[in-house]
Design an enzyme around this catalytic site. Structure first.
Site, PDB file in Angstrom:
ATOM      1  N   ARG A  96       0.806  -1.221   0.000  1.00  0.00           N
ATOM      2  CA  ARG A  96       0.000   0.000   0.000  1.00  0.00           C
ATOM      3  C   ARG A  96       0.839   1.271   0.000  1.00  0.00           C
ATOM      4  O   ARG A  96       0.282   2.357  -0.025  1.00  0.00           O
ATOM      5  CB  ARG A  96      -0.950  -0.017   1.204  1.00  0.00           C
ATOM      6  CG  ARG A  96      -0.258   0.098   2.542  1.00  0.00           C
ATOM      7  CD  ARG A  96      -1.159  -0.256   3.726  1.00  0.00           C
ATOM      8  NE  ARG A  96      -2.444   0.395   3.736  1.00  0.00           N
ATOM      9  CZ  ARG A  96      -3.366   0.183   4.694  1.00  0.00           C
ATOM     10  NH1 ARG A  96      -3.122  -0.658   5.687  1.00  0.00           N
ATOM     11  NH2 ARG A  96      -4.514   0.800   4.644  1.00  0.00           N
ATOM     12  N   LYS A 215     -13.388  -3.375  23.198  1.00  0.00           N
ATOM     13  CA  LYS A 215     -13.692  -4.651  22.530  1.00  0.00           C
ATOM     14  C   LYS A 215     -12.868  -5.746  23.171  1.00  0.00           C
ATOM     15  O   LYS A 215     -11.650  -5.597  23.304  1.00  0.00           O
ATOM     16  CB  LYS A 215     -13.332  -4.543  21.041  1.00  0.00           C
ATOM     17  CG  LYS A 215     -13.991  -3.390  20.345  1.00  0.00           C
ATOM     18  CD  LYS A 215     -13.559  -3.317  18.891  1.00  0.00           C
ATOM     19  CE  LYS A 215     -12.933  -1.995  18.577  1.00  0.00           C
ATOM     20  NZ  LYS A 215     -12.658  -1.813  17.149  1.00  0.00           N
ATOM     21  N   GLY A 217     -12.925  -9.038  21.986  1.00  0.00           N
ATOM     22  CA  GLY A 217     -12.923 -10.183  21.065  1.00  0.00           C
ATOM     23  C   GLY A 217     -14.111 -11.086  21.339  1.00  0.00           C
ATOM     24  O   GLY A 217     -15.238 -10.626  21.550  1.00  0.00           O
ATOM     25  N   GLY A 220     -16.765 -10.393  24.021  1.00  0.00           N
ATOM     26  CA  GLY A 220     -17.748  -9.322  23.954  1.00  0.00           C
ATOM     27  C   GLY A 220     -17.143  -7.953  24.154  1.00  0.00           C
ATOM     28  O   GLY A 220     -16.060  -7.660  23.646  1.00  0.00           O
ATOM     29  N   ASP A 249     -14.253  -3.799  13.230  1.00  0.00           N
ATOM     30  CA  ASP A 249     -14.972  -2.752  12.487  1.00  0.00           C
ATOM     31  C   ASP A 249     -16.480  -2.977  12.613  1.00  0.00           C
ATOM     32  O   ASP A 249     -17.259  -2.028  12.719  1.00  0.00           O
ATOM     33  CB  ASP A 249     -14.578  -2.771  11.005  1.00  0.00           C
ATOM     34  CG  ASP A 249     -13.069  -2.776  10.829  1.00  0.00           C
ATOM     35  OD1 ASP A 249     -12.392  -2.068  11.588  1.00  0.00           O
ATOM     36  OD2 ASP A 249     -12.576  -3.523   9.963  1.00  0.00           O
ATOM     37  N   ASN A 273     -21.617  -6.548  19.331  1.00  0.00           N
ATOM     38  CA  ASN A 273     -21.109  -7.929  19.395  1.00  0.00           C
ATOM     39  C   ASN A 273     -21.662  -8.775  18.253  1.00  0.00           C
ATOM     40  O   ASN A 273     -20.957  -9.617  17.685  1.00  0.00           O
ATOM     41  CB  ASN A 273     -21.494  -8.569  20.735  1.00  0.00           C
ATOM     42  CG  ASN A 273     -20.677  -7.993  21.881  1.00  0.00           C
ATOM     43  OD1 ASN A 273     -19.546  -7.571  21.690  1.00  0.00           O
ATOM     44  ND2 ASN A 273     -21.253  -7.976  23.071  1.00  0.00           N
TER      45      ASN A 273
HETATM   46  O1  KDG Z   1     -10.035  -4.072  10.506  1.00  0.00           O
HETATM   47  C1  KDG Z   1      -9.858  -4.787   9.310  1.00  0.00           C
HETATM   48  C2  KDG Z   1      -8.643  -4.273   8.662  1.00  0.00           C
HETATM   49  O2  KDG Z   1      -7.520  -4.587   9.428  1.00  0.00           O
HETATM   50  C3  KDG Z   1      -8.401  -4.812   7.296  1.00  0.00           C
HETATM   51  O3  KDG Z   1      -9.498  -4.620   6.454  1.00  0.00           O
HETATM   52  C4  KDG Z   1      -7.177  -4.205   6.675  1.00  0.00           C
HETATM   53  O4  KDG Z   1      -7.781  -1.900   6.911  1.00  0.00           O
HETATM   54  C5  KDG Z   1      -6.982  -2.773   7.054  1.00  0.00           C
HETATM   55  C6  KDG Z   1      -5.714  -2.429   7.618  1.00  0.00           C
HETATM   56  O5  KDG Z   1      -5.247  -1.332   7.331  1.00  0.00           O
HETATM   57  O6  KDG Z   1      -5.178  -3.234   8.377  1.00  0.00           O
END
Ligand code: KDG
Length: 306
Positions: A96, A215, A217, A220, A249, A273
């Site tokens: 990226r 969060k 995981g 919950g 997300d 959750n």
């Molecule tokens: O939260 C999910 C993201 O980790 C994944 O889609 C990739 O956006 C991303 C990243 O920059 O890690």
């Protein structure tokens, strides 16, 4: 980003087949919110290439407002690969640097776009992509403040993008100006020096954060407010877990949705959750997120007044 998810487990050097998806933390959250029925616009740049057009069609298919997406003919769309490791964890590899999205800058924002907006969501990934992205995010914060639009923020710490020692300095302006702060326990530890939300919360509330949601995981999440409320809810268990990426997300989206609907914290956490857990049953990041008409079956109908 375009995501390539391997068809088989193990080191990528031995993987022959991949499936292509659209992904990325902010895109995932936008899709989850759109599926829940909110009008959601996503500000980004994509390469004017096949992958950029793939992402754009996914965004359109999910009902996102794409009017703030620009196609850049001079840069490529970012790509990332997942690797399903033999012991069950998922590793990600980014391609990226110098991408179209990394060239976003403050000139990409027209503050008038925020007129009528109910919320701006930012993550710590975008400011980590480049200096110009960092400046854009700071400009977005300023514009949101000027326009009176609340901000939700998830630091989404990616140590492949920012060295650990630089994380607090990068995140602080966003944590200080958000109304909703959503993060996981590792990020809480990194940014507040504790994994106990009750110890971290007073500092966040001093900055002006209204709700801190942590969060946990599969366990919950817990939410705390400056009004002294502390609520925790157990996670949902999907029938099978394929890949946890996208769960955080989804949690954010579910929580943000409930917050905007004025729901009590318990219900916000339940939806958070539920949306988070739904991501884990599929190999793509967002394909598993639920639609609005599906959620009452799991949460029960909202109480009167919600
Ligand atoms: O939260 C999910 C993201 O980790 C994944 O889609 C990739 O956006 C991303 C990243 O920059 O890690």
């Amino acid at each position: 980003m375009v995501l390539f998810s391997p068809d088989t487990q193990g080191p990528l050097r031995h993987v022959a087949l991949f499936r292509k998806y659209a992904a990325g933390a902010e895109l995932n959250l936008s899709v989850a919110l759109a599926r829940l029925g909110l009008r959601t616009a996503f500000l980004t740049r994509l390469g004017d290439d096949e992958f950029g057009h793939h992402i754009l069609s996914c965004m359109r298919a999910e009902g996102l407002d794409t009017s703030l997406v620009r196609l850049d003919p001079t840069r490529s769309t970012a790509v990332y690969f997942k690797e399903y490791r033999p012991l069950g964890d998922t590793c990600v590899y980014y391609y990226r640097r110098g991408s179209a999205a990394s060239a976003l800058g403050p000139e990409d924002l027209d503050p008038s776009w925020l007129e009528g907006a109910r919320l701006v969501h930012l993550t710590g990934i975008t400011p980590a992509l480049s200096e110009s992205c960092h400046l854009l995010c700071l400009r977005m914060l300023e514009a949101a403040r000027e326009m009176g639009v609340p901000v939700s923020f998830d630091p989404n710490v990616r140590l492949k993008l920012v060295p650990r020692e630089e994380v607090p300095r990068l995140m602080e302006p966003f944590m200080r100006q958000c109304r909703l702060l959503l993060l996981n326990e590792a990020e809480l530890d990194l940014l507040f020096g504790t994994t106990d939300p009750g110890v971290a919360a007073p500092r966040a509330f001093e900055w002006g954060v209204e709700v801190l949601a942590v969060k946990r995981g599969a366990r919950g999440g817990v939410a705390l407010t400056g009004r002294g409320e502390v609520v925790s809810r157990e996670g949902f268990r999907p029938a099978r877990v394929v890949d946890p990426v996208g769960a955080g997300d989804g949690f954010d989206a579910g929580f943000v949705y409930g917050y905007l609907m004025g729901w009590p914290l318990e219900r916000c956490l339940n939806l958070a959750n539920l949306v988070g857990a739904s991501a884990t049953a599929v190999p793509g990041d967002y394909e598993g997120y639920p639609f609005r008409h599906e959620i009452d079956a799991y949460l029960g109908p909202p109480a009167a007044g919600c």
